[in-house]
Design a protein around this motif. Structure first.
Motif, PDB file in Angstrom:
ATOM      1  N   UNK A  93       0.835  -1.205   0.000  1.00 37.22           N
ATOM      2  CA  UNK A  93       0.000   0.000   0.000  1.00 37.22           C
ATOM      3  C   UNK A  93       0.865   1.248   0.000  1.00 37.22           C
ATOM      4  N   UNK A  94       1.872   1.297   0.885  1.00 35.85           N
ATOM      5  CA  UNK A  94       2.729   2.483   0.968  1.00 35.85           C
ATOM      6  C   UNK A  94       3.551   2.676  -0.300  1.00 35.85           C
ATOM      7  N   UNK A  95       4.153   1.593  -0.803  1.00 38.78           N
ATOM      8  CA  UNK A  95       4.971   1.712  -2.005  1.00 38.78           C
ATOM      9  C   UNK A  95       4.133   2.096  -3.217  1.00 38.78           C
ATOM     10  N   UNK A  96       2.899   1.585  -3.291  1.00 38.99           N
ATOM     11  CA  UNK A  96       2.029   1.930  -4.419  1.00 38.99           C
ATOM     12  C   UNK A  96       1.686   3.416  -4.396  1.00 38.99           C
ATOM     13  N   UNK A  97       1.423   3.958  -3.199  1.00 38.71           N
ATOM     14  CA  UNK A  97       1.166   5.399  -3.098  1.00 38.71           C
ATOM     15  C   UNK A  97       2.387   6.190  -3.550  1.00 38.71           C
ATOM     16  N   UNK A  98       3.580   5.761  -3.130  1.00 41.84           N
ATOM     17  CA  UNK A  98       4.809   6.457  -3.536  1.00 41.84           C
ATOM     18  C   UNK A  98       5.007   6.400  -5.039  1.00 41.84           C
ATOM     19  N   UNK A  99       4.831   5.221  -5.622  1.00 39.46           N
ATOM     20  CA  UNK A  99       5.068   5.071  -7.057  1.00 39.46           C
ATOM     21  C   UNK A  99       4.045   5.865  -7.862  1.00 39.46           C
ATOM     22  N   UNK A 100       2.769   5.782  -7.478  1.00 41.61           N
ATOM     23  CA  UNK A 100       1.737   6.514  -8.213  1.00 41.61           C
ATOM     24  C   UNK A 100       1.912   8.021  -8.061  1.00 41.61           C
ATOM     25  N   UNK A 101       2.329   8.454  -6.870  1.00 38.74           N
ATOM     26  CA  UNK A 101       2.582   9.884  -6.680  1.00 38.74           C
ATOM     27  C   UNK A 101       3.741  10.346  -7.552  1.00 38.74           C
ATOM     28  N   UNK A 102       4.830   9.576  -7.568  1.00 42.05           N
ATOM     29  CA  UNK A 102       5.963   9.931  -8.419  1.00 42.05           C
ATOM     30  C   UNK A 102       5.573   9.893  -9.888  1.00 42.05           C
ATOM     31  N   UNK A 103       4.715   8.946 -10.242  1.00 37.35           N
ATOM     32  CA  UNK A 103       4.242   8.855 -11.627  1.00 37.35           C
ATOM     33  C   UNK A 103       3.433  10.089 -12.014  1.00 37.35           C
ATOM     34  N   UNK A 104       2.529  10.506 -11.122  1.00 42.14           N
ATOM     35  CA  UNK A 104       1.701  11.681 -11.440  1.00 42.14           C
ATOM     36  C   UNK A 104       2.533  12.956 -11.469  1.00 42.14           C
ATOM     37  N   UNK A 105       3.383  13.148 -10.471  1.00 42.87           N
ATOM     38  CA  UNK A 105       4.169  14.367 -10.402  1.00 42.87           C
ATOM     39  C   UNK A 105       5.345  14.344 -11.374  1.00 42.87           C
ATOM     40  N   UNK A 106       5.642  13.179 -11.944  1.00 42.18           N
ATOM     41  CA  UNK A 106       6.749  13.090 -12.895  1.00 42.18           C
ATOM     42  C   UNK A 106       6.353  13.358 -14.327  1.00 42.18           C
ATOM     43  N   UNK A 107       5.067  13.630 -14.577  1.00 42.27           N
ATOM     44  CA  UNK A 107       4.614  13.942 -15.934  1.00 42.27           C
ATOM     45  C   UNK A 107       5.025  15.368 -16.264  1.00 42.27           C
ATOM     46  N   UNK A 108       6.009  15.523 -17.130  1.00 42.48           N
ATOM     47  CA  UNK A 108       6.563  16.851 -17.399  1.00 42.48           C
ATOM     48  C   UNK A 108       5.638  17.697 -18.258  1.00 42.48           C
ATOM     49  N   UNK A 109       4.706  17.074 -18.974  1.00 38.45           N
ATOM     50  CA  UNK A 109       3.766  17.855 -19.788  1.00 38.45           C
ATOM     51  C   UNK A 109       2.595  18.348 -18.944  1.00 38.45           C
ATOM     52  N   UNK A 110       1.998  17.434 -18.185  1.00 36.26           N
ATOM     53  CA  UNK A 110       0.887  17.793 -17.307  1.00 36.26           C
ATOM     54  C   UNK A 110       1.448  17.964 -15.900  1.00 36.26           C
ATOM     55  N   UNK A 111       2.071  19.096 -15.664  1.00 33.03           N
ATOM     56  CA  UNK A 111       2.833  19.327 -14.443  1.00 33.03           C
ATOM     57  C   UNK A 111       1.882  19.507 -13.267  1.00 33.03           C
ATOM     58  N   UNK A 112       2.197  18.904 -12.130  1.00 36.04           N
ATOM     59  CA  UNK A 112       1.342  18.952 -10.944  1.00 36.04           C
ATOM     60  C   UNK A 112       2.159  19.413  -9.755  1.00 36.04           C
TER      61      UNK A 112
END
Length: 847
Positions: A474-493
């Motif tokens: 659960x914790x690692x999935x939150x970390x990976x998904x967060x990094x995935x979302x914030x790592x989108x350089x086009x759709x910056x968050x």
């Protein structure tokens, strides 16, 4: 006299004692539970905490969104009519067909100097249907044309109090009360008497129509404006009850996995008592019933105590939730449809957790049970192939779900993929223990003993490893998904600005009310860039001075040709002042660079386009959506409209806010493309974060010149989410680990006594505990992290631009804390707490 011991009678019909025997066994189980409740504190505490968290979490999740059917009041139907000359006739037609109506008129008014608005609302406080949407906080409702009541937000914005006279919209009214919308405390409006809104921009008509009266045949073209309460509730895709119940199910699964070990140890402690019960004639079903009833009792007591604790916590937290959820919440407005099944799940989880040791205890002969010696553990030869197959199937389902997500589908595949992934973790956990035992063959003797015991008692330690792995997953999935979302350089968050930054936009340049009805294009607007810059400097002075950076735009934006996506955020001009204020030296800039950016990974993307032709739109704060229509499906892009493959250089000194100049176009590109530069705003970097009063003064100062400001939003940064997820995962895993190691050491207490009697020192005992803790933590961390990446990569398999394709987007620090830090912490804590010598070096007495 014979000393032979009669074995258990065959279970057939009344030979097992029937109902009287089961009733006697249940009473004996209840007495044993009362005597040994301290030995079951672990599982009880888990259930109490889980149920309390479920009650509070379910209440928060279901009450945080607006109430179902918000905006309808007590009506079953609602018509939302646009303003216009035909408004009175439309209301008359509705009243003729549906009977009694409640009319609420709204006129949207811009707050000077802000992108926010409020409504001038005419509503009858005692209307037929709208009473739940209006309540009085203080004062009284307006009764005449020169009276008004405002919400607390409007009163704070305009610094109004009851009794003040307010000049608004060319008319002066006296503030006679403070009101609110109980269904939305964020609803900002000024309430006037019915009929006092001369030019409504929107009218809401509430009514309850008889059956068949709101069809297209009856209402004609008005039917398109009508919505029923059932449609509004059904169209809401958010289902907090289902989400919380799913999380509760996962939590109960974790508890069941830990409880298996707890009930195994408890059955071992009662081995001689159960053997005596069998010697007195109890059947195997009676023996199993003893352990299972114990599980049910633990579940029932834990569920009731957890609900009571959760209710107490909810009553204490409810006032704070009302302020954060922005609507009133009833004291017992709880999702009982979630709490009831959660209590049942607690009982079911403990029942099935006790079933395995219940079956195992009946396989031990009565003589062996009376001697207190457990049966030797059976080697479980289980292949890891089913777990691997489920991993692959789960990844395929998640990939299909991610591919279908853009079309509104894939929900069933997503849920099924996560479920199969959890099952795969449970199946692979025992195999991981075997792998750890084989890898530790050359370790010191104490470590080898610890790893061998984990592999031998896989039925017990495997469930503990599964629980740890699920917590880490659960914790690692939150970390990976967060990094995935914030790592989108086009759709910056992320946050729009730093806490000490404010952007002052030119009139109509911030995408705010200046571009809409009642905007800030007033006669007092600063007409020249020099005057606007002077306003920005005055605002900076009110904030305690600081740096004022002019933000210029050249009508250019970026996009990715293959993805066809819009660029998120503005593209400002890299003026010498802007670069110098952020510490970027001219020598550090590539003379041929067209774009400078701080977004990691942007310079490595191919098929990028710098679009500058035609009307770009978007505005400084609008996100630059205009370029999406220019060459979005062609590569390379048309000449004179965009530049294919611009030279992009990463500069880490630029600010990271989504509205800040994180990506800028160089003067080299400006001169090469012949673009025109104009000021669109000023970035103020104050010495300290501004207070609410300073922000209000800055907004009013900007509004006097027709300008708007933007301050820091409440969007969390990726670091905040990653750090909290890491702390949660490590704390959860260490808690489960501590419980599991305690159970394992308790069950092997006899072996530990033997080691102590043969001369084993405290160092050996410490090594055993540390080795057990380290192995379980390491296995759980690796298995949970691998499962998290299988889920994330499978879901984003066909979306290479969503952040997982870049190495820089991997949350390395957080994953190292989980995979390396957690096992080390577990080993250190196990080492420190395991040095005490057993108090009794003898066999457990008969109870």
């Amino acid at each position: 006299m014979s000393t032979a011991l009669r074995e258990r009678p065959a279970e057939a019909g009344a030979a097992n004692g029937g109902v009287p025997a089961r009733r006697a066994v249940i009473r004996w189980s209840w007495r044993m539970f009362r005597r040994e409740w301290r030995q079951q504190t672990l599982v009880l505490a888990l259930i109490v905490v889980a149920l309390a968290a479920t009650v509070v979490g379910a209440a928060v999740a279901t009450n945080t969104p607006p109430p179902a059917g918000a905006g309808f009041g007590t009506a079953q139907d609602m018509a939302t009519l646009p303003g216009g000359p035909h408004l009175a006739g439309q209301i008359a037609v509705l009243q003729q067909h549906v009977g009694r109506v409640d009319v609420i008129e709204n006129q949207t008014v811009a707050i000077p100097g802000s992108i926010s608005t409020y409504d001038l609302r005419a509503q009858d406080p005692h209307g037929a249907f709208g009473q739940p949407m209006l309540s009085l906080v203080s004062g009284h409702y307006p009764a005449g044309p020169d009276q008004v009541a405002v919400t607390a937000g409007v009163a704070a914005t305009f610094k109004l109090r009851v009794g003040d006279w307010w000049h608004q919209g060319g008319k002066t009214r006296q503030v006679v009360g403070i009101v609110q919308n109980p269904e939305s405390l964020l609803d900002a409006f000024a309430l006037v008497a019915p009929g006092q809104v001369s030019a409504p921009s929107q009218v809401t008509v509430l009514f309850t129509a008889p059956p068949g009266k709101i069809s297209a045949a009856s209402l004609g073209s008005l039917r398109q404006y009508v919505q029923t309460r059932q449609d509004a509730v059904a169209s809401n895709p958010l289902n907090p009850e289902t989400i919380v119940l799913g999380l509760t199910t996962v939590g109960m699964l974790l508890i069941a996995l830990v409880a298996v070990g707890g009930f195994t140890v408890l059955a071992q402690r009662r081995l001689r008592s159960l053997g005596m019960l069998g010697a007195l004639g109890a059947t195997d079903s009676n023996i199993r019933l003893v352990v299972r009833i114990n599980g049910v009792l633990v579940g029932v007591v834990g569920a009731l105590a957890g609900v009571v604790l959760g209710l107490a916590a909810w009553l204490a937290y409810r006032p704070r939730l009302e302020s954060s959820a922005h609507h009133l919440i009833g004291v017992f407005q709880l999702p009982w449809i979630v709490i009831g099944p959660a209590m049942a799940l607690a009982v079911v989880a403990t029942y099935f957790a006790a079933s395995r040791p219940a079956r195992a205890i009946t396989r031990i002969p009565i003589v062996a049970a009376l001697s207190g010696r457990p049966a030797p553990p059976k080697q479980v030869h289980r292949s890891a192939l089913p777990g691997v197959v489920l991993f692959v199937v789960a990844a395929a389902l998640l990939s299909f779900s991610g591919k279908s997500n853009g079309n509104g589908g894939g929900a069933l595949e997503l849920v099924l993929g996560i479920v199969l992934l959890i099952v795969a973790i449970i199946l692979l956990a025992p195999f991981c223990l075997v792998v750890l035992a084989r890898l530790g063959r050359r370790a010191p003797i104490a470590i080898r003993l610890a790893l061998r015991d984990l592999a031998r008692y896989r039925a017990r330690s495997g469930s503990a490893l599964s629980a740890i792995s699920l917590g880490v997953f659960i914790a690692a999935l939150v970390c990976v998904l967060t990094a995935q979302r914030y790592g989108n350089v086009l759709d910056y968050a992320g946050p729009n600005l730093a806490s000490n930054q404010i952007i002052v936009y030119t009139p109509g340049g911030g995408g705010g009310p200046g571009n809409g009805p009642g905007g800030s294009s007033s006669s007092g607007a600063a007409s020249t860039p020099q005057a606007q810059a002077a306003v920005a400097r005055n605002i900076a002075k009110g904030l305690g001075s600081g740096t004022v950076i002019e933000l210029d735009q050249a009508g250019a934006s970026l996009q990715h040709a293959a993805a066809g996506r819009s660029w998120s955020g503005p593209v400002y001009v890299a003026t010498p002042q802007l670069l110098a204020d952020f510490g970027v030296k001219a020598s550090e800039v590539n003379p041929d660079a067209d774009i400078l950016t701080m977004r990691p990974g942007l310079s490595g993307l191919s098929q990028m386009q710098l679009v500058y032709g035609n009307d770009q739109g978007g505005g400084p704060g609008g996100g630059g959506h205009g370029p999406q229509d220019v060459g979005s499906n062609s590569y390379p892009c048309p000449k004179g409209q965009c530049l294919a493959n611009p030279v992009i250089q990463e500069v880490g000194a630029l600010p990271a806010g989504t509205s800040a100049p994180n990506t800028v176009i160089t003067e080299h590109a400006i001169h090469t493309l012949g673009l025109h530069v104009s000021a669109s705003g000023w970035l103020i970097q104050a010495p300290h974060p501004p207070t609410a009063a300073q922000i209000t003064d800055a907004r009013l100062t900007a509004a006097a010149s027709g300008m708007t400001i933007e301050t820091k939003s409440s969007t969390p940064s990726s670091a905040e989410i990653l750090n909290w997820a890491t702390v949660f995962g490590i704390a959860l895993a260490l808690g489960i680990l501590a419980m599991s190691v305690g159970l394992i050491r308790s069950e092997t207490a006899g072996d530990l006594r033997t080691l102590t009697a043969t001369g084993a020192s405290s160092l050996t005992r410490r090594e055993l505990a540390a080795g057990t803790a380290f192995a379980l933590a390491l296995g759980g961390a690796v298995l949970g992290t691998v499962a998290a990446y299988v889920a994330a990569i499978g879901y984003a398999w066909d979306n290479p631009l969503d952040g997982l394709s870049e190495l820089s987007s991997v949350p390395t620090r957080q994953l190292l804390f989980i995979v390396v830090g957690m096992p080390v912490i577990a080993a250190v804590v196990g080492w420190l707490l395991a040095g005490r010598e057993p108090s009794v070096i003898s066999r457990q007495p008969l109870e």
